[in-house]
Design a protein around this motif. Sequence first.
Motif, mmCIF file in Angstrom:
data_model
loop_
_atom_site.group_PDB
_atom_site.id
_atom_site.type_symbol
_atom_site.label_atom_id
_atom_site.label_comp_id
_atom_site.label_asym_id
_atom_site.label_seq_id
_atom_site.Cartn_x
_atom_site.Cartn_y
_atom_site.Cartn_z
ATOM 1 N N UNK A 1 1.501 8.958 -6.352
ATOM 2 C CA UNK A 1 1.774 10.396 -6.239
ATOM 3 C C UNK A 1 2.863 10.827 -7.223
ATOM 4 N N UNK A 2 3.931 10.050 -7.289
ATOM 5 C CA UNK A 2 5.040 10.397 -8.185
ATOM 6 C C UNK A 2 4.604 10.353 -9.645
ATOM 7 N N UNK A 3 3.850 9.324 -10.006
ATOM 8 C CA UNK A 3 3.410 9.197 -11.392
ATOM 9 C C UNK A 3 2.368 10.246 -11.767
ATOM 10 N N UNK A 4 1.603 10.714 -10.797
ATOM 11 C CA UNK A 4 0.656 11.804 -11.067
ATOM 12 C C UNK A 4 1.406 13.047 -11.520
ATOM 13 N N UNK A 5 2.508 13.342 -10.839
ATOM 14 C CA UNK A 5 3.326 14.493 -11.223
ATOM 15 C C UNK A 5 3.956 14.280 -12.598
ATOM 16 N N UNK B 1 3.968 10.380 -22.539
ATOM 17 C CA UNK B 1 2.711 10.542 -21.804
ATOM 18 C C UNK B 1 2.003 9.202 -21.656
ATOM 19 N N UNK B 2 1.966 8.430 -22.723
ATOM 20 C CA UNK B 2 1.309 7.118 -22.668
ATOM 21 C C UNK B 2 2.025 6.212 -21.665
ATOM 22 N N UNK B 3 3.350 6.240 -21.657
ATOM 23 C CA UNK B 3 4.103 5.418 -20.711
ATOM 24 C C UNK B 3 3.841 5.867 -19.272
ATOM 25 N N UNK B 4 3.792 7.177 -19.052
ATOM 26 C CA UNK B 4 3.543 7.652 -17.691
ATOM 27 C C UNK B 4 2.110 7.332 -17.258
ATOM 28 N N UNK B 5 1.163 7.363 -18.194
ATOM 29 C CA UNK B 5 -0.207 6.952 -17.865
ATOM 30 C C UNK B 5 -0.262 5.467 -17.522
ATOM 31 N N UNK B 6 0.525 4.676 -18.215
ATOM 32 C CA UNK B 6 0.600 3.248 -17.923
ATOM 33 C C UNK B 6 1.139 3.015 -16.510
ATOM 34 N N UNK B 7 2.186 3.753 -16.156
ATOM 35 C CA UNK B 7 2.740 3.642 -14.805
ATOM 36 C C UNK B 7 1.741 4.106 -13.752
ATOM 37 N N UNK B 8 1.003 5.175 -14.073
ATOM 38 C CA UNK B 8 -0.009 5.682 -13.154
ATOM 39 C C UNK B 8 -1.115 4.646 -12.952
ATOM 40 N N UNK B 9 -1.542 4.017 -14.031
ATOM 41 C CA UNK B 9 -2.597 2.997 -13.937
ATOM 42 C C UNK B 9 -2.131 1.813 -13.096
ATOM 43 N N UNK B 10 -0.867 1.418 -13.267
ATOM 44 C CA UNK B 10 -0.334 0.309 -12.468
ATOM 45 C C UNK B 10 -0.296 0.674 -10.991
ATOM 46 N N UNK B 11 0.090 1.899 -10.705
ATOM 47 C CA UNK B 11 0.126 2.342 -9.309
ATOM 48 C C UNK B 11 -1.287 2.425 -8.731
ATOM 49 N N UNK B 12 -2.236 2.916 -9.517
ATOM 50 C CA UNK B 12 -3.628 2.995 -9.054
ATOM 51 C C UNK B 12 -4.180 1.602 -8.787
ATOM 52 N N UNK B 13 -3.847 0.655 -9.645
ATOM 53 C CA UNK B 13 -4.271 -0.720 -9.436
ATOM 54 C C UNK B 13 -3.692 -1.253 -8.133
ATOM 55 N N UNK C 1 0.831 -1.202 0.000
ATOM 56 C CA UNK C 1 0.000 0.000 0.000
ATOM 57 C C UNK C 1 0.866 1.253 0.000
ATOM 58 N N UNK C 2 1.882 1.284 0.871
ATOM 59 C CA UNK C 2 2.739 2.465 0.945
ATOM 60 C C UNK C 2 3.516 2.681 -0.346
ATOM 61 N N UNK C 3 4.073 1.605 -0.892
ATOM 62 C CA UNK C 3 4.844 1.716 -2.134
ATOM 63 C C UNK C 3 3.985 2.176 -3.297
ATOM 64 N N UNK C 4 2.804 1.600 -3.407
ATOM 65 C CA UNK C 4 1.909 1.969 -4.502
ATOM 66 C C UNK C 4 1.377 3.391 -4.337
ATOM 67 N N UNK C 5 1.142 3.790 -3.106
ATOM 68 C CA UNK C 5 0.690 5.162 -2.853
ATOM 69 C C UNK C 5 1.770 6.155 -3.252
#
Length: 165
Positions: free
Chosen positions: A103-107, A135-147, A95-99
């Motif tokens: 945050x980092x991927x949102x930025x 942008x697509x790669x960062x969205x992919x990372x963001x989606x993985x973190x959200x998951x 949970x902490x790592x993904x959170x």
Amino acid sequence: QTMTPLATKLVSTVNAALPTVEDLDSAGQLNSCNKNLNTSLTQLKTSLENAKDACGGSLEMDSALDVIRGLHGELEETGRSLQAGTLVPLPGDTRDGCTYELAANSKTVGSCLAQLLTSASQGNDGYTGIAARDTAQSLSNLAAAARGVAASSDRPQEAPPLSLP
């Protein structure tokens, strides 16, 4: 394009091996063929660069769109799993790592989108394609973190649905 480094290495290898060929006719033929290969390789590299310039960022843009379309399906599947209560964290997800990653991927997404908008407004197709890919790669990372955040939540039923409009 992926073949040019191998062909360049072949030219270098033939140049290095050429002095060891004892038969003069064979050495001459090998040298001639190697020069032709080197000339053709130079022309191919120039043609590839010209093709990249002519295509601009369209290939990168198409690739970025494919990634985003794939993310749409992944987010829908994650949302269904979350609502069904079957979403489990992937190995290594905490949970902490993904959170933190969320945050980092949102930025990063914000920064990439700014680059994309800037390059598009300036009409620079090459940089627009690169920015779209990033942008697509960062969205992919963001989606993985959200998951990961959703899967490691103590109360997944209270999580908002994951989906794209």
